[in-house]
Design an enzyme around this catalytic site. Structure first.
Site, short mmCIF file in Angstrom:
data_model
loop_
_atom_site.label_atom_id
_atom_site.label_comp_id
_atom_site.label_asym_id
_atom_site.label_seq_id
_atom_site.Cartn_x
_atom_site.Cartn_y
_atom_site.Cartn_z
CD1 TRP A 1 -3.04 -42.94 24.16
CD2 TRP A 1 -3.24 -42.94 21.94
NE1 TRP A 1 -2.19 -41.98 23.67
CE2 TRP A 1 -2.30 -41.95 22.31
CE3 TRP A 1 -3.54 -43.10 20.59
CZ2 TRP A 1 -1.64 -41.15 21.37
CZ3 TRP A 1 -2.89 -42.31 19.66
CH2 TRP A 1 -1.95 -41.35 20.04
CD1 TRP B 1 1.05 -45.03 28.10
CD2 TRP B 1 -1.07 -45.44 28.69
NE1 TRP B 1 0.29 -43.98 27.66
CE2 TRP B 1 -1.02 -44.19 28.01
CE3 TRP B 1 -2.31 -45.89 29.15
CZ2 TRP B 1 -2.15 -43.41 27.78
CZ3 TRP B 1 -3.44 -45.11 28.92
CH2 TRP B 1 -3.35 -43.88 28.26
CD1 TRP C 1 -19.45 -36.43 15.52
CD2 TRP C 1 -17.36 -36.03 16.25
NE1 TRP C 1 -19.51 -36.07 16.85
CE2 TRP C 1 -18.25 -35.83 17.32
CE3 TRP C 1 -16.00 -35.84 16.47
CZ2 TRP C 1 -17.83 -35.45 18.59
CZ3 TRP C 1 -15.56 -35.46 17.73
CH2 TRP C 1 -16.47 -35.27 18.78
CD1 TRP D 1 -8.34 -46.03 18.02
CD2 TRP D 1 -8.11 -46.63 20.17
NE1 TRP D 1 -8.74 -47.34 18.14
CE2 TRP D 1 -8.60 -47.74 19.44
CE3 TRP D 1 -7.90 -46.78 21.53
CZ2 TRP D 1 -8.88 -48.97 20.04
CZ3 TRP D 1 -8.17 -48.00 22.13
CH2 TRP D 1 -8.66 -49.07 21.39
CG ASN E 1 -19.47 -44.53 16.75
OD1 ASN E 1 -18.27 -44.31 16.71
ND2 ASN E 1 -20.32 -43.76 17.43
CD GLU F 1 -22.30 -39.22 14.55
OE1 GLU F 1 -21.16 -39.68 14.65
OE2 GLU F 1 -22.87 -38.62 15.48
C1 LIG Z 1 -11.88 -45.76 18.78
C2 LIG Z 1 -12.55 -45.41 17.47
C3 LIG Z 1 -11.92 -45.72 16.26
C4 LIG Z 1 -12.53 -45.39 15.05
N1 LIG Z 1 -11.87 -45.69 13.87
C5 LIG Z 1 -12.43 -45.34 12.69
C6 LIG Z 1 -11.78 -45.62 11.45
O1 LIG Z 1 -10.66 -46.15 11.40
N2 LIG Z 1 -12.42 -45.27 10.30
C7 LIG Z 1 -13.64 -44.67 10.30
O2 LIG Z 1 -14.17 -44.38 9.23
N3 LIG Z 1 -14.27 -44.37 11.45
C8 LIG Z 1 -13.72 -44.69 12.63
N4 LIG Z 1 -14.38 -44.41 13.80
C9 LIG Z 1 -15.64 -43.63 13.74
C10 LIG Z 1 -16.94 -44.46 13.65
O3 LIG Z 1 -16.94 -45.46 14.63
C11 LIG Z 1 -17.16 -45.08 12.28
O4 LIG Z 1 -17.00 -44.12 11.27
C12 LIG Z 1 -18.57 -45.67 12.15
O5 LIG Z 1 -18.77 -46.66 13.13
C13 LIG Z 1 -18.78 -46.26 10.78
O6 LIG Z 1 -20.03 -46.85 10.68
P1 LIG Z 1 -21.15 -46.27 9.72
O7 LIG Z 1 -20.56 -46.07 8.36
O8 LIG Z 1 -22.32 -47.17 9.82
O9 LIG Z 1 -21.42 -44.88 10.38
P2 LIG Z 1 -22.70 -43.86 10.39
O10 LIG Z 1 -23.18 -43.84 11.75
O11 LIG Z 1 -23.65 -44.27 9.31
O12 LIG Z 1 -22.03 -42.50 10.03
C14 LIG Z 1 -21.82 -42.07 8.66
C15 LIG Z 1 -20.36 -41.73 8.43
O13 LIG Z 1 -19.97 -40.65 9.27
C16 LIG Z 1 -18.60 -40.80 9.64
N5 LIG Z 1 -18.51 -40.93 11.09
C17 LIG Z 1 -19.46 -41.36 11.94
N6 LIG Z 1 -19.04 -41.28 13.21
C18 LIG Z 1 -17.77 -40.80 13.16
C19 LIG Z 1 -16.80 -40.49 14.14
N7 LIG Z 1 -17.04 -40.64 15.46
N8 LIG Z 1 -15.60 -40.05 13.74
C20 LIG Z 1 -15.34 -39.86 12.44
N9 LIG Z 1 -16.22 -40.13 11.47
C21 LIG Z 1 -17.43 -40.58 11.82
C22 LIG Z 1 -18.11 -42.09 8.97
O14 LIG Z 1 -17.51 -41.73 7.75
C23 LIG Z 1 -19.41 -42.85 8.75
O15 LIG Z 1 -19.33 -43.78 7.70
C24 LIG Z 1 -13.78 -44.73 15.04
C25 LIG Z 1 -14.40 -44.42 16.26
C26 LIG Z 1 -13.80 -44.76 17.47
C27 LIG Z 1 -14.49 -44.43 18.75
#
Ligand SMILES: Cc1cc2nc3c(=O)[nH]c(=O)nc-3n(C[C@H](O)[C@H](O)[C@H](O)COP(=O)(O)OP(=O)(O)OC[C@H]3O[C@@H](n4cnc5c(N)ncnc54)[C@H](O)[C@@H]3O)c2cc1C
Length: 495
Positions: free
Chosen positions: A388, A335, A306, A411, A370, A303
């Site tokens: 979007w 859209w 990602w 998105w 997420n 993650e």
């Molecule tokens: C439509 C959409 C919009 C999003 N907008 C944002 C946003 O504005 N800011 C944001 O930080 N994340 C965003 N995310 C990614 C992800 O949802 C969040 O990072 C995550 O939910 C944060 O929770 P956590 O810290 O508990 O994550 P954990 O599951 O604990 O993951 C650890 C870290 O990994 C990174 N991470 C995890 N998943 C992703 C991912 N899919 N993409 C990028 N980084 C990731 C984050 O920095 C996160 O804090 C988005 C995802 C989607 C589908």
């Protein structure tokens, strides 16, 4: 003591609000005898980038905590409010002159406007003999440094991840965190004025305001957004707590009612925590490997990759910074113009319980799980066929962890318009997602009290009798029909 390169240096902090493992701060402390730190708020530019009240409040609150920590080391933190990025170069030039600064240090930022601002600052300061050093800090490796065999940036996550791991697994990582600067002593604090007058709008001061420009402290004064603890201490505690459950991450991370993810995103985004500290923790739980014996830690490291992937993407494909879809043909998607559908989605009143619970979680807490970000983004862009960019903007407005690269990437993924996107024919069914990931309806019940009395069986798709008393809306669309329509629309783009 070894001779240092500069008498006086300035560290310009942006989204890297911490002392620990801060590359620019570390390098400045090594290179300069005396050191000050500056933060420049640019509310008009922040607004134009979509930054909302919540993320700005998080930034300013974190800045205050950092100022207090720096003060203990006798390092002053100055604050300056300008209108926008266009004023930054001239302001920094004046500041360097008035404070006799010999070098400026900052950590690189990657969206297009930030890169342009930083290039202008470098140019302006070069003309007055002040070198500028931009360091790699927000990402593990410099964006652009990992490429495909043909030398291009990766467009798909899995090969990016594979290439990253092949290069870094089981080697001397080079991601070791750097120490915070040592105390510079009381005399050092005396070297710096309390404030300085600048030509133009604002002066350089020490006091950090609660809000800037037309930003509110939190939307509608929702205090739950302000319940996020701030500062590097809070982030470190959360990381430590998460290290105790990271082994279960792969099994728990998709269930929104379970605290199975780290919730570190707000801290990674304002920079209260470095990504290297996260990697260090996860590698320690995983035999020092990116893919090791702990499935949970390996999955969490993926993650973090990602996050890395999306940061690299904005540099490799700056088109995504121009409000454009990565796939140009998706610009032709017709859209929907039904603003009422969009409003119901924003308010958590779509009549689809898991979508409404998720949107209310966002509105009330500034954060969303997420799994649910994927569900609500798919629902908006496919079932409601809404652009979007409207969802992307709404998320920026509300999220306490709003980050351009991750948000745009997420998105465009959900809308099937991006580089590494969900295939357009794979549309999330919100009812099946709800049954699978909130099996007993605990998450729905927490955010949609109207449905509290419903059984685990009925809560995902409440029977019609509920709608007659108007306590909960009927579904905004037929999920099966709207899915079919969206697939047809996307398929037609190919012809
Ligand atoms: C439509 C959409 C919009 C999003 N907008 C944002 C946003 O504005 N800011 C944001 O930080 N994340 C965003 N995310 C990614 C992800 O949802 C969040 O990072 C995550 O939910 C944060 O929770 P956590 O810290 O508990 O994550 P954990 O599951 O604990 O993951 C650890 C870290 O990994 C990174 N991470 C995890 N998943 C992703 C991912 N899919 N993409 C990028 N980084 C990731 C984050 O920095 C996160 O804090 C988005 C995802 C989607 C589908």
């Amino acid at each position: 003591m070894p001779e240092k390169a500069y008498q006086r240096g300035l560290v310009w902090l942006r989204n890297d609000l911490r002392m620990d493992d801060n590359t620019a701060l570390y390098r400045a402390a090594k290179a300069c005898n005396a050191l000050a730190v500056i933060f420049i708020a640019c509310p008009q530019t922040w607004r134009s980038h979509g930054d909302g009240d919540n993320v700005v409040a998080m930034r300013l609150r974190t800045l205050k905590a950092l100022q207090a920590s720096l003060a203990k080391k006798h390092i002053p933190l100055y604050f300056l409010e300008l209108r926008g990025f266009a004023q930054v170069s001239a302001a920094l030039e004046q500041i360097c002159r008035k404070l006799n600064i010999e070098a400026l240090f900052a950590n690189a930022e990657y969206p297009l406007n930030e890169q342009r601002r930083d290039a202008a600052v470098r140019e302006t300061l070069r003309s007055v003999g002040v070198p500028v050093e931009y360091c790699t800090d927000r990402t593990l490796i410099p964006p652009g440094s990992l490429t495909t065999g043909s030398g291009e940036g990766f467009k798909v996550y899995t090969p990016f991840k594979r290439a990253f791991i092949a290069r870094h697994d089981n080697r001397d990582q080079g991601f070791e965190p750097l120490p915070a600067p040592r105390s510079l002593g009381a005399d050092h604090g005396d070297l710096w004025p309390e404030w300085i007058a600048l030509e133009g709008e604002h002066n350089l001061v020490r006091a950090i305001p609660d809000t800037v420009g037309d930003y509110g402290v939190a939307p509608g004064g929702d205090s739950r957004v302000l319940e996020w603890a701030v500062g590097e201490g809070a982030a470190k505690t959360l990381l430590e707590e998460f290290s105790a459950i990271v082994a279960d991450y792969q099994e728990q991370r998709d269930f929104p009612a379970v605290p199975g993810t780290s919730r570190l995103s707000p801290y990674l985004n304002c920079g209260a925590l470095s990504v290297r500290r996260c990697v260090q923790m996860a590698l320690a739980e995983n035999d020092g490997r990116w893919v090791g014996s702990s499935e949970g830690a390996s999955c969490w490291l993926s993650e973090l990759l990602w996050r890395e992937f999306y940061q690299h993407l904005v540099v490799n494909f700056p088109r995504v910074c121009r409000n454009l879809p990565f796939k140009p043909e998706t610009e032709r998607v017709p859209w929907s113009r039904r603003t009422e559908d969009f409003e119901r989605w924003c308010e958590g009143q779509t009549g689809v319980p898991i979508v409404d619970a998720a949107m209310r979680q966002l509105n009330q807490t500034g954060w969303m799980h997420n799994r649910l970000r994927m569900v609500v983004a798919s629902f908006l862009t496919k079932n409601l066929l809404t652009d979007w960019r409207k969802g992307e903007h709404y998320f920026m407005q509300k999220l306490v962890d709003a980050d351009f690269a991750a948000n745009n990437g997420g998105w465009q993924w959900a809308a099937s318009t991006g580089t590494d996107a969900a295939p357009y024919f794979r549309v999330f069914n919100p009812y099946s997602q709800s049954k699978r990931f909130d099996p007993d309806g605990a998450f729905i019940r927490a955010f949609v009290p109207e449905l509290e009395g419903y059984s685990a069986k009925d809560i995902h798709c409440p029977p019609n009798d509920l709608f007659s008393d108007r306590s909960y809306p009927a579904p905004v669309c037929d999920v099966t029909e709207s899915r079919k329509h969206a697939i047809e629309v996307f398929a037609n783009l190919k012809s």
